[in-house]
Structure formats: C-alpha cells, structure tokens
Design an enzyme around this catalytic site. Structure first.
Site, PDB file in Angstrom:
ATOM      1  N   ASP A 312       4.800  -2.909  -0.606  1.00 19.56           N
ATOM      2  CA  ASP A 312       4.705  -1.541  -0.132  1.00 19.56           C
ATOM      3  C   ASP A 312       3.675  -1.513   1.012  1.00 19.56           C
ATOM      4  OD1 ASP A 312       4.865   1.608  -1.973  1.00 19.56           O
ATOM      5  OD2 ASP A 312       4.807   1.193   0.178  1.00 19.56           O
ATOM      6  N   GLU A 525       3.332  11.558  -2.538  1.00 21.21           N
ATOM      7  CA  GLU A 525       2.455  10.508  -3.065  1.00 21.21           C
ATOM      8  C   GLU A 525       1.164  11.094  -3.638  1.00 21.21           C
ATOM      9  OE1 GLU A 525       3.900   7.518   0.449  1.00 21.21           O
ATOM     10  OE2 GLU A 525       2.588   6.693  -1.074  1.00 21.21           O
TER      11      GLU A 525
HETATM   12  C1  GLC Z   1       4.950   4.497   1.047  1.00 22.66           C
HETATM   13  C2  GLC Z   1       5.646   4.560  -0.277  1.00 22.66           C
HETATM   14  C3  GLC Z   1       6.982   3.864  -0.313  1.00 22.66           C
HETATM   15  C4  GLC Z   1       7.625   3.910   1.053  1.00 22.66           C
HETATM   16  C5  GLC Z   1       6.755   3.117   2.002  1.00 22.66           C
HETATM   17  C6  GLC Z   1       7.297   3.140   3.436  1.00 22.66           C
HETATM   18  O1  GLC Z   1       3.574   4.311   0.860  1.00 22.66           O
HETATM   19  O2  GLC Z   1       4.906   4.132  -1.413  1.00 22.66           O
HETATM   20  O3  GLC Z   1       7.781   4.523  -1.297  1.00 22.66           O
HETATM   21  O4  GLC Z   1       8.924   3.346   0.997  1.00 22.66           O
HETATM   22  O5  GLC Z   1       5.411   3.575   2.016  1.00 22.66           O
HETATM   23  O6  GLC Z   1       7.206   4.434   3.967  1.00 22.66           O
END
Ligand code: GLC
Length: 649
Positions: A312, A525
C-alpha cells in the site's frame, strides 16, 4: 549495535515468535484457478533471462503520476504507475476521458520504447475506482460497499463490476485497486463503508461477484475487452484493528484471522484475483508489510496465490527500520511490488544495492518479477497495443459506443440507481407514512438533500470527498432532485428548507409530510476514525427540526446518509419513518424511487435492503457483532422492513 540493526534484531525475534505459534493448516488450502501453462512459463523465463538487474528492479516499483513522467518510466523501466485519490492528468479534476487516455498512451509508449535488445515490458496503471470510476469527471458513482452489502445481491455486484471496468478501461487504465475485502468489526473505523459487511460470508460472496464482473471469469471472458484487473485488499485484517484504528493492530488468534478476515480472499483468489494489496495494519504487533508467514507461507503457499502482492501507499515505510526509499524486509517478506509514490527513485537505487550486496536474494527478485510479468501476460497486456487502440467492449457493442461515451453511460446510471434502491434499509414506518402518497405537500429539509458530495462520501473525485461540489458531478442527481421530480410527477408539491429555516409556520403552510435528509460529512481512511458512534454530537438542528415538526402534527421521514452504523435512537424516536441510505453515490434519484408512491398510490419499488452490519443502540457499541458478549444491537444484521408488510399482503 546500531539502531537499525537493533530494530531488525527485535523484528526477527517477533517474526520467530509469531512463526513458532503459526499453524498454516487453519487456512484454506486451494490452488490457482488458472491452469498451469508451460508455454506461458517458458515465455516468462525467456523474458526474465533477457532483463538487466536494473530492468528487474524497475519492474517491482510503482510511482505516482504526479511524480513520474513517461520519460522516467522509460529510463527506469518502471513496472507500474498509479494515480492516488485526487490526482488527475495535468492536475485537472475535470480532465476528460481523452486526457486520461492520452497520458495512458504516453506511459505505454515510453515503457516499450527501447532498442537495446532487452524486453520491452508495458507499464500498467493502477487506480482507485472503488465505487465506479470515481476519479473521472462525469463518471457513474455507485453506492459505497456498505450500501451494496445491504443489497445482498451478487448478481447486481457482478453487473456493477462490469460497468465500473468499462468506465475505467475507457480512460486507458487496466488495473483497479478494488474491491476492499475488509470485514469491519469495529464501526469506529474510518473505512467501515469500504466493507460490504461485518459478516465474513457476505464479504466472500459479494467480493467474488464484483471481481468476476470487473475482470471477467477465468476460462470464460477473463480480461476480455472492457475488463480490468481487480485487487483484493487489504491483506490481512484491515477491518479488525483494536478500537477500529485505521492502520492499527489486529489482535486476534490465527483461527479468527483465518475464519473472519480471510473469508473474502478465499473466494477472491478462486475468482481469479491476480493482485492482492498488503494492509497497512499489523497482526499481533507485526506489520503486514513484513510478515513472511502470512504473505508467503499462507497466501502464496497454502492459498495458492500466483499473482503478485502490491504494497500500500509507502506502507513498507512503517516497517521498523525501513523508510519510503528502502525496505528490503518488506520485499524479502513477499511484497512483490512497492507502491512508492514519491520516493521511487531512491527506492530503485537502494534495491539495486541491496540485491548486489545480497540483502535481497536474486531469486526473490526474479520471483517477484515473474509474478508481475505473469499477471501482465495473463491480462493480455504484454502484447496489447497502446490503451487508446484497445477494443473497449465485445465487438457487437464497441461499434455503437465511443470510448468517452462509456463514462457516465445511461445504462450505468440506471444500474447505479437500481443499486441505490436495493441498498436502502427501512428501520421504521409508523402509520405507513411511506410511501409518500400522490398529490402530497412535501417539505424537504437539510443541506444534505441538495448537496451531492454528502451522498458520495470519500473517494469521490478527491481522496476525502470533502472539497468537491455538485458541479464536479455532471449527470448526477441529488436526493432533493429525485424527490422533487417524483412528487411533482404525482401532482404534489415540494418545498425545500434548511433546518435553521424551519420556524413554526402557520397551520395553513404546514406540509403533509416532512422529509429530513442528514448524515455524516465525507471522509476517507484514518480521517474517518471516530471515538464513538454518536451522530453529530454538536449540531442537533436535524433533531430539533424533527421534534418541532412532530409537535406541529407533521409526519416526519428521516433519511440518514452514513458510512457506518450510528447510534441514533433519538432521531429514530423523533421520526415516523427512518431510512438508512448509506452513501448512495451519484444517482440520488434512487431514493425517491422507493419513498414516493406512484400516481395510483402504490409503491413504485419496495424496500429490498437488509442491514449487513449490526445497528447499535448506544454510541459506545462500536464492537457489536454476533458472538460478542454482550450483544444487544438495536437492529441485527438482516433487519429491514418492507412495504408489503404494511398492506396486509
Ligand atoms: C491508500 C489506500 C489504498 C489505496 C492506495 C492507493 O492509502 O489504503 O486502499 O488503494 O492508497 O490510493
């Protein structure tokens, strides 16, 4: 011993301790749904053999489009790029499909531009299209997963996956970081709405359906024109952290981790998911980004995952001793591709050194590159022309709809409107105040009724969805817009007011029914993590309005927009009817389809939604799942009233 060595030593001790207690027999034993293909593997061997070390290192790195130019892709041979939430071509949130496509073409051309005899490997672009192509101006936005969970309709989910894929592919992107397969167990979590349900089986069923719609089915139409790669995320236990802290620590036994939190992965891998995104969170104190037992032994071994694991957003930097530009621990633990938005160049340099110095084995690098190449090969991307030249839908359709016309296509909006209808959950309907009768005088109140961002939630045009406005969503309909059209269509009238404007008007001006729309402000988030499930602790104007209207003898219908179950006993008490609309997306008219009767007084659509989460009575009931002790929900999963219950049928 330097700090970094000490951290690595402690880390190793933790891993040994975790490993010693581990028992992979608790995990589903399964194998890839893709049949072994010797020719495929031989081709991969041939490509690998001709790649330089720098090529291989480039292939395992993904950078963010604001920090990676097509020139960079060519020079460093990057394997992937992404656009984060709120990142657009030219930093223009109103970028057209053509703009997205032009940038996708530029990255593609750059990635295959080479004449040194080494393999030209197309770059792949990943994006978060988590409720439709939600970054793209004019796209269809579907209800967020918490609402789709309430539909409990896998057929609908498969259709949504296919529609989402078409709108994403129309922009030249062939990899979607969706679905989230979290099983949210504490509703304080800011990503609760990205989960379908607190029930593992519901997540497993709906996640698999979404994936098959998005990618096509293995052996049938996998990655056919108009399909895009899915991502099963976030592995593992993202929805189980203590106190629902986003990116926190999931403190559960291995059996619960396997039985509850891995349920979606069992079916996702079975449905052909080719990429899995690693969770920021930890399991019993060990960061998932460097947990070789779960990433290698369980996922790639026991569960037979033969695609690739992507980290991530700088998630590797949270591993003790690591930084955004350097984390051999994560790579050695099984992360195959780093999501390194900004520090990708430093990461490239450090990975080269770490392989040369033996901190990373060449075999591990080859395994990661092979996995990435295998996915690109299976998806048809190794041999595909530039994105703008790829067919977008099966031949019979592609002649009639141009690429940009797929964005916000009427068929997709109609599907999204159906999903809104099927997601609504009716908790109360005293005196059968719903459906609202023809020719009624309706008062609609609440800023959320006309504010499209309120019905979208996070991951809508921007990451948080809190800095957008109605004009960013051409083609969308507000809840008020839908109500007005439906009520006036039956000869009724609609008056719209803010809560603050609701004085005690004269009897003559009182409406037959008041429809109050209110809810959470958008978030994504960790910005959405909360301490309790109390709704709107400060501003109670919605409740005051309901009480005033009821006191004046007006029947009150409340529509709640929320990304999680909330403790709203006072609001429910002050309403004659109470509807949970979750985060319905761009097609707000779907709410009116169910709430407003037809001219003959019959419902146009009945409620279909059932809670996929336990609904709390009190604000401190954030952990509120069947099996918890005590377990006293206001409404259990599966609850949802129907009109048919009220007409005696
Ligand atoms: C974010 C998220 C993830 C996402 C990634 C790219 O922090 O946790 O779900 O796909 O970054 O945007």
């Amino acid at each position: 011993m330097r700090m970094r060595q000490l951290q690595s030593f402690v880390w190793t001790l933790l891993l040994v301790a975790a490993g010693a207690a581990a028992d992979s027999s608790q995990w589903p034993a399964q194998s890839s749904p893709f049949p072994a293909d010797a020719a495929e593997e031989a081709r991969l061997n041939g490509i690998l053999a001709r790649m330089s070390l720098s090529d291989k290192v480039g292939q395992v790195i993904m950078g963010e489009i604001q920090h990676v130019s097509p020139r960079d892709v060519k020079r460093y041979r990057l394997g992937a790029v992404l656009n984060g939430g709120g990142s657009f071509p030219g930093k223009d949130r109103h970028a057209s499909a053509a703009d997205w496509l032009a940038l996708a073409d530029a990255y593609h051309e750059a990635s295959i531009d080479r004449n040194d005899g080494r393999p030209a490997i197309p770059v792949i672009w990943g994006t978060d299209a988590v409720h439709g192509a939600n970054n793209v101006f004019g796209a269809t936005l579907f209800p967020h997963n918490i609402g789709l969970g309430a539909t409990a309709n896998p057929v609908l989910l498969e259709l949504i996956g296919a529609a989402t894929a078409r709108e994403v592919a129309a922009t030249g992107i062939y990899w979607n970081f969706a679905p989230t397969l979290a099983v949210p167990r504490n509703d304080r979590w800011g990503r609760t709405y990205e989960g379908y349900s607190e029930q593992p089986d519901r997540v497993a069923e709906l996640g698999a359906a979404l994936i098959e719609g998005m990618q096509g089915a293995v052996g049938r139409d996998f990655m056919a024109p108009g399909k895009v790669l899915a991502t099963a995320k976030h592995f593992l236990g993202d929805g189980g952290t203590t106190d629902g802290v986003d990116q926190g620590n999931t403190e559960v036994g291995e059996d619960e981790l396997a039985r509850i939190h891995a349920s979606g992965y069992r079916t996702a891998l079975g449905s052909g998911a080719q990429t899995v995104m690693v969770s920021f969170s930890s399991w019993n104190g060990l960061k998932m980004h460097a947990n070789p037992y779960l990433l290698q032994e369980v996922l790639k071994g026991r569960m037979g995952f033969d695609g690739f694991l992507v980290g991530d957003w700088d998630g590797h930097s949270q591993v003790p001793g690591c930084s955004a530009g350097s984390c051999p621990e994560a790579f050695n633990a099984g992360v195959d591709m780093f999501m390194a938005p900004k520090q990708w160049k430093r990461l490239h340099r450090n990975l080269l050194r770490q392989v040369r110095m033996g901190e990373i084995a060449g075999a591990r690098l080859d395994d990661a590159v092979r996995r990435i190449l295998r996915v690109k090969l299976r998806a048809g991307l190794l041999d595909a022309p530039r994105p703008s030249s790829r067919p977008l839908a099966p031949e019979r359709e592609s002649g009639t709809v141009s690429r940009s016309e797929w964005i916000g296509h009427p068929e997709h909006r109609a599907l999204a409107r159906r999903a809104v209808r099927e997601s609504l959950v009716l908790l109360k309907n005293e005196g059968s105040v719903l459906p609202i009768e023809p020719k009624s005088r309706v008062l609609v109140a609440g800023a959320a009724a006309s504010d499209i961002p309120s019905q979208l939630g996070g991951w809508s045009m921007t990451w948080q969805g809190d800095d957008i406005e109605n004009s960013d969503f051409p083609g969308a309909t507000s809840i008020l817009g839908g109500i007005t059209a439906a009520v006036e269509g039956t000869g009724g009238t609609v008056e719209y007011r803010q809560f603050s404007e609701l004085g005690t008007g004269s009897a003559a001006s009182l409406p037959d029914v008041a429809l109050l729309v209110y809810g959470e402000r958008p978030y994504a988030e960790y910005e959405g993590d909360v301490k309790t499930l109390e709704f709107s602790s400060r501003d109670k104007s919605h409740l005051e309005a309901a009480l005033r209207l009821q006191a004046a003898g007006v029947r009150v219908v409340s529509v709640l927009l929320t990304g999680r179950p909330l403790a709203v006993p006072d609001e429910i008490e002050a309403s004659d009817a109470f509807v949970v609309a979750w985060l319905p997306g761009s097609e707000g008219a779907g709410v009116a389809d169910v709430l407003i009767a037809a001219s003959d007084g019959a419902p146009r659509f009945d409620f279909a939604g059932r809670l996929s989460f336990s609904w709390p009575e009190r604000a401190d009931q954030a952990v509120n799942n069947p099996g918890d002790e005590p377990y006293r929900p206001a409404y259990p999963p599966g609850f949802g009233l129907r009109y048919e219950q009220f007409d005696g049928s």
